[in-house]
Design a protein around this motif. Structure first.
Motif, PDB file in Angstrom:
ATOM      1  N   LYS A  26       0.634  -1.647  -0.133  1.00 16.43           N
ATOM      2  CA  LYS A  26       0.084  -0.142  -0.120  1.00 16.43           C
ATOM      3  C   LYS A  26       1.097   1.385  -0.371  1.00 16.43           C
ATOM      4  CE  LYS A  26      -4.334  -1.702   0.270  1.00 16.43           C
ATOM      5  NZ  LYS A  26      -3.894  -3.496   0.109  1.00 16.43           N
ATOM      6  N   GLY A  27       1.826   1.455  -0.503  1.00 13.23           N
ATOM      7  CA  GLY A  27       2.781   2.141  -0.264  1.00 13.23           C
ATOM      8  C   GLY A  27       4.051   2.847   1.525  1.00 13.23           C
ATOM      9  N   TYR A  28       3.685   2.099   2.185  1.00 13.84           N
ATOM     10  CA  TYR A  28       3.905   2.682   3.618  1.00 13.84           C
ATOM     11  C   TYR A  28       5.422   2.366   3.165  1.00 13.84           C
ATOM     12  CZ  TYR A  28      -0.600   3.610   5.384  1.00 13.84           C
ATOM     13  OH  TYR A  28      -1.974   4.192   5.597  1.00 13.84           O
ATOM     14  N   LYS A  29       5.564   3.467   4.400  1.00 18.29           N
ATOM     15  CA  LYS A  29       7.383   2.651   5.632  1.00 18.29           C
ATOM     16  C   LYS A  29       7.885   1.409   6.118  1.00 18.29           C
ATOM     17  CE  LYS A  29       9.654   5.861   2.571  1.00 18.29           C
ATOM     18  NZ  LYS A  29      10.362   7.573   3.356  1.00 18.29           N
ATOM     19  N   VAL A  30       8.227   0.584   6.474  1.00 11.12           N
ATOM     20  CA  VAL A  30       7.807   0.121   7.523  1.00 11.12           C
ATOM     21  C   VAL A  30       9.102  -0.328   8.348  1.00 11.12           C
ATOM     22  CG1 VAL A  30       7.630  -2.388   8.266  1.00 11.12           C
ATOM     23  CG2 VAL A  30       5.912  -1.610   6.877  1.00 11.12           C
ATOM     24  N   ARG A  31       9.267   0.178   9.732  1.00 13.17           N
ATOM     25  CA  ARG A  31      10.705   0.382  10.841  1.00 13.17           C
ATOM     26  C   ARG A  31      10.539  -1.378  10.837  1.00 13.17           C
ATOM     27  NH1 ARG A  31      11.835   4.854  13.226  1.00 13.17           N
ATOM     28  NH2 ARG A  31      12.511   5.141  11.706  1.00 13.17           N
ATOM     29  N   ALA A  32      10.254  -2.537  10.740  1.00  9.59           N
ATOM     30  CA  ALA A  32      10.222  -3.772  10.973  1.00  9.59           C
ATOM     31  C   ALA A  32      10.562  -4.189  12.765  1.00  9.59           C
ATOM     32  CB  ALA A  32      10.082  -4.789  10.361  1.00  9.59           C
ATOM     33  N   ALA A  33      10.382  -3.839  13.516  1.00 10.53           N
ATOM     34  CA  ALA A  33      11.123  -4.356  15.620  1.00 10.53           C
ATOM     35  C   ALA A  33      11.297  -5.777  15.289  1.00 10.53           C
ATOM     36  CB  ALA A  33      10.155  -4.029  16.264  1.00 10.53           C
ATOM     37  N   VAL A  34      12.203  -6.026  15.392  1.00 11.33           N
ATOM     38  CA  VAL A  34      12.986  -7.845  15.424  1.00 11.33           C
ATOM     39  C   VAL A  34      13.748  -8.179  16.913  1.00 11.33           C
ATOM     40  CG1 VAL A  34      12.445  -8.195  12.623  1.00 11.33           C
ATOM     41  CG2 VAL A  34      14.508  -7.807  13.686  1.00 11.33           C
ATOM     42  N   ARG A  35      13.835  -9.451  16.444  1.00 12.65           N
ATOM     43  CA  ARG A  35      14.632  -9.790  17.803  1.00 12.65           C
ATOM     44  C   ARG A  35      16.048 -10.134  17.745  1.00 12.65           C
ATOM     45  NH1 ARG A  35      11.408 -10.426  22.122  1.00 12.65           N
ATOM     46  NH2 ARG A  35       9.222 -11.051  21.573  1.00 12.65           N
ATOM     47  N   SER A  36      16.423 -10.784  16.094  1.00  6.32           N
ATOM     48  CA  SER A  36      17.864 -10.781  16.031  1.00  6.32           C
ATOM     49  C   SER A  36      18.156 -10.465  14.496  1.00  6.32           C
ATOM     50  CB  SER A  36      18.092 -12.612  15.935  1.00  6.32           C
ATOM     51  OG  SER A  36      17.077 -13.442  15.708  1.00  6.32           O
ATOM     52  N   GLU A  37      18.926 -10.484  14.198  1.00  4.89           N
ATOM     53  CA  GLU A  37      20.047 -10.126  13.010  1.00  4.89           C
ATOM     54  C   GLU A  37      19.292 -11.104  12.145  1.00  4.89           C
ATOM     55  OE1 GLU A  37      21.450  -7.952  11.289  1.00  4.89           O
ATOM     56  OE2 GLU A  37      22.762  -6.706  13.366  1.00  4.89           O
ATOM     57  N   ALA A  38      18.787 -12.485  12.124  1.00  7.31           N
ATOM     58  CA  ALA A  38      18.777 -14.001  11.186  1.00  7.31           C
ATOM     59  C   ALA A  38      16.946 -13.094  11.290  1.00  7.31           C
ATOM     60  CB  ALA A  38      18.512 -14.980  12.976  1.00  7.31           C
ATOM     61  N   LYS A  39      16.680 -12.597  11.998  1.00  3.56           N
ATOM     62  CA  LYS A  39      15.444 -11.982  11.404  1.00  3.56           C
ATOM     63  C   LYS A  39      14.952 -11.335  10.305  1.00  3.56           C
ATOM     64  CE  LYS A  39      12.760 -15.167  14.580  1.00  3.56           C
ATOM     65  NZ  LYS A  39      11.551 -16.364  14.085  1.00  3.56           N
ATOM     66  N   ILE A  40      16.300 -10.810  10.167  1.00  9.96           N
ATOM     67  CA  ILE A  40      15.714  -9.756   9.116  1.00  9.96           C
ATOM     68  C   ILE A  40      16.424 -10.277   8.408  1.00  9.96           C
ATOM     69  CG2 ILE A  40      17.210  -7.160   8.746  1.00  9.96           C
ATOM     70  CD1 ILE A  40      18.494  -6.975  11.027  1.00  9.96           C
ATOM     71  N   ALA A  41      17.567 -11.389   8.167  1.00  9.30           N
ATOM     72  CA  ALA A  41      18.065 -11.826   7.295  1.00  9.30           C
ATOM     73  C   ALA A  41      16.496 -12.696   6.629  1.00  9.30           C
ATOM     74  CB  ALA A  41      19.142 -13.513   7.940  1.00  9.30           C
ATOM     75  N   GLU A  42      15.946 -13.543   7.679  1.00 13.08           N
ATOM     76  CA  GLU A  42      14.215 -14.103   6.747  1.00 13.08           C
ATOM     77  C   GLU A  42      13.724 -13.036   6.503  1.00 13.08           C
ATOM     78  OE1 GLU A  42      11.069 -17.023   8.856  1.00 13.08           O
ATOM     79  OE2 GLU A  42      12.315 -15.949  10.174  1.00 13.08           O
ATOM     80  N   LEU A  43      12.960 -12.080   7.284  1.00 10.55           N
ATOM     81  CA  LEU A  43      12.844 -11.363   6.509  1.00 10.55           C
ATOM     82  C   LEU A  43      13.016 -10.421   4.818  1.00 10.55           C
ATOM     83  CD1 LEU A  43      11.370  -9.080   9.047  1.00 10.55           C
ATOM     84  CD2 LEU A  43      10.232 -10.895   7.999  1.00 10.55           C
ATOM     85  N   LYS A  44      14.050 -10.141   4.312  1.00 13.29           N
ATOM     86  CA  LYS A  44      14.790  -9.651   3.373  1.00 13.29           C
ATOM     87  C   LYS A  44      14.971 -10.999   2.713  1.00 13.29           C
ATOM     88  CE  LYS A  44      18.118  -6.098   5.217  1.00 13.29           C
ATOM     89  NZ  LYS A  44      19.397  -6.068   4.947  1.00 13.29           N
ATOM     90  N   ALA A  45      14.616 -12.274   2.625  1.00 12.11           N
ATOM     91  CA  ALA A  45      14.780 -13.112   1.283  1.00 12.11           C
ATOM     92  C   ALA A  45      13.611 -14.182   1.447  1.00 12.11           C
ATOM     93  CB  ALA A  45      15.628 -14.210   2.358  1.00 12.11           C
ATOM     94  N   ALA A  46      12.667 -13.300   1.947  1.00  7.88           N
ATOM     95  CA  ALA A  46      11.494 -14.013   1.445  1.00  7.88           C
ATOM     96  C   ALA A  46      10.791 -13.439  -0.063  1.00  7.88           C
ATOM     97  CB  ALA A  46      10.034 -13.405   2.427  1.00  7.88           C
TER      98      ALA A  46
END
Length: 332
Positions: A26-46
């Motif tokens: 919908k065009g929003y920017k999102v700052r995702a609060a996650v618990r670890s670097e591994a979660k960041i990698a998971e979201l980026k790779a999906a």
């Protein structure tokens, strides 16, 4: 609302990831609060994330229960979508594992939001459990129930109690703090549908998906479950649509499919036989199970009226789960 910044928690969960993609699309920017670097990698790779990586940023919040832990994360955000909450699981101490984390994380992010004047609205993922009466009468999201008292006999009881208590503490926060932002609670029934982050058969049929697919997978639940269910797509849509300025704040929105006749859990068998005959023949779906359908008086039609939508029906829900499960099994 394109370009506005959302701080979102819980974005690696079933509801959370689908809501994340809904917001980005919908065009929003999102700052995702996650618990670890591994979660960041998971979201980026999906795969669903790929078109939107330039709209997506991250902040690591390893312990969401601590006071002030969101102070940096909320800076300059327009909205907060707080989805993260403990799920029912085995524990020797339900109060410490489920009840208090749900309450403390919610209050932590709300108190941080008080310090940031840019925040206009906070959307909190609650549950029908927050307003569920003890009997089978008709009710809506505006129902008010007494606060539950422990001890709790099992993790699911504790989970339901955590939703009521977190909701009540948020109402106390509004009354006592009188924030300049407003708060919206989203209260879905059992949330089902494709989990885009699930890459194994076990993960594809976890949580509410597992419950709803009980008859299809040849399992039996004679005690039964309340026959109240909704599609994850509808839950995600309502979360993000509720950020629109024309939507009144400090209110609740339910999400629950109700057709001309009550949902019957065992109808999932005929739906799967209709849409996935080859998979049934191969034994991907054993069928032959059953689950008693308990009365569900949850009326969420006002949400459909406010947003001008129709919730996806039970057949669409089952096709979404079963289709993804079949795909994952084929690729395993």
């Amino acid at each position: 609302m394109a370009g506005k910044l959302i701080l979102m928690t819980g974005s690696t969960g079933h509801v959370g990831y689908r809501t994340l993609i809904e917001a980005l699309s919908k065009g929003y920017k999102v700052r995702a609060a996650v618990r670890s670097e591994a979660k960041i990698a998971e979201l980026k790779a999906a795969k669903p994330s790929q078109p939107y990586l330039d709209q997506l940023s991250f902040v690591i919040v390893s312990d969401m229960e601590k006071d002030g832990v969101f102070d940096e994360a909320v800076k300059d955000v327009d909205f907060i979508v707080h989805i993260a909450s403990p799920l029912p699981g085995p524990s020797d101490d339900h109060e410490a594992a489920i009840i208090q984390p749900a309450i403390r994380a919610t209050l932590s992010i709300l108190h941080s939001a008080l310090k940031q004047p840019s925040v206009k609205r906070v959307v909190i993922t609650s549950s029908v459990a927050a307003v569920l009466p003890p009997d089978a009468r008709e009710f809506t999201v505006d129902n008010v129930e007494p606060e539950p008292q422990g001890p709790y006999g099992n993790p699911f009881e504790a989970y339901m109690a955590s939703k009521k208590l977190a909701y009540h503490r948020t109402l106390d926060f509004i009354a006592n703090e009188k924030p300049i932002f407003n708060i919206v609670h989203i209260m879905p029934s059992f949330v089902v549908g494709k989990n885009a982050l699930a890459s194994s058969p076990k993960d594809a049929l976890s949580g509410s998906n597992a419950i709803v697919m009980t008859p299809v997978m040849g399992q039996h639940n004679p005690v039964g479950m309340m026959a109240a269910v909704c599609h994850v797509d509808d839950v995600a849509f309502v979360h993000i649509a509720s950020l629109e300025p024309g939507i009144q704040g400090n209110r609740n929105f339910g999400v629950n499919y109700r057709g001309d006749k009550p949902v019957v859990w065992d109808d999932a068998i005929e739906i799967v036989k209709k849409h996935f005959p080859k998979e049934v023949e191969k034994g991907v779906f054993p069928l032959g199970g059953s689950m008693k359908s308990l009365p569900a008086g949850f009326d969420a039609s006002q949400t459909e009226e406010v947003f001008g939508i129709k919730f996806k029906d039970f057949e669409e829900q089952i096709v979404s789960i079963a289709g993804h499960y079949a795909e994952v099994v084929a690729n395993a």
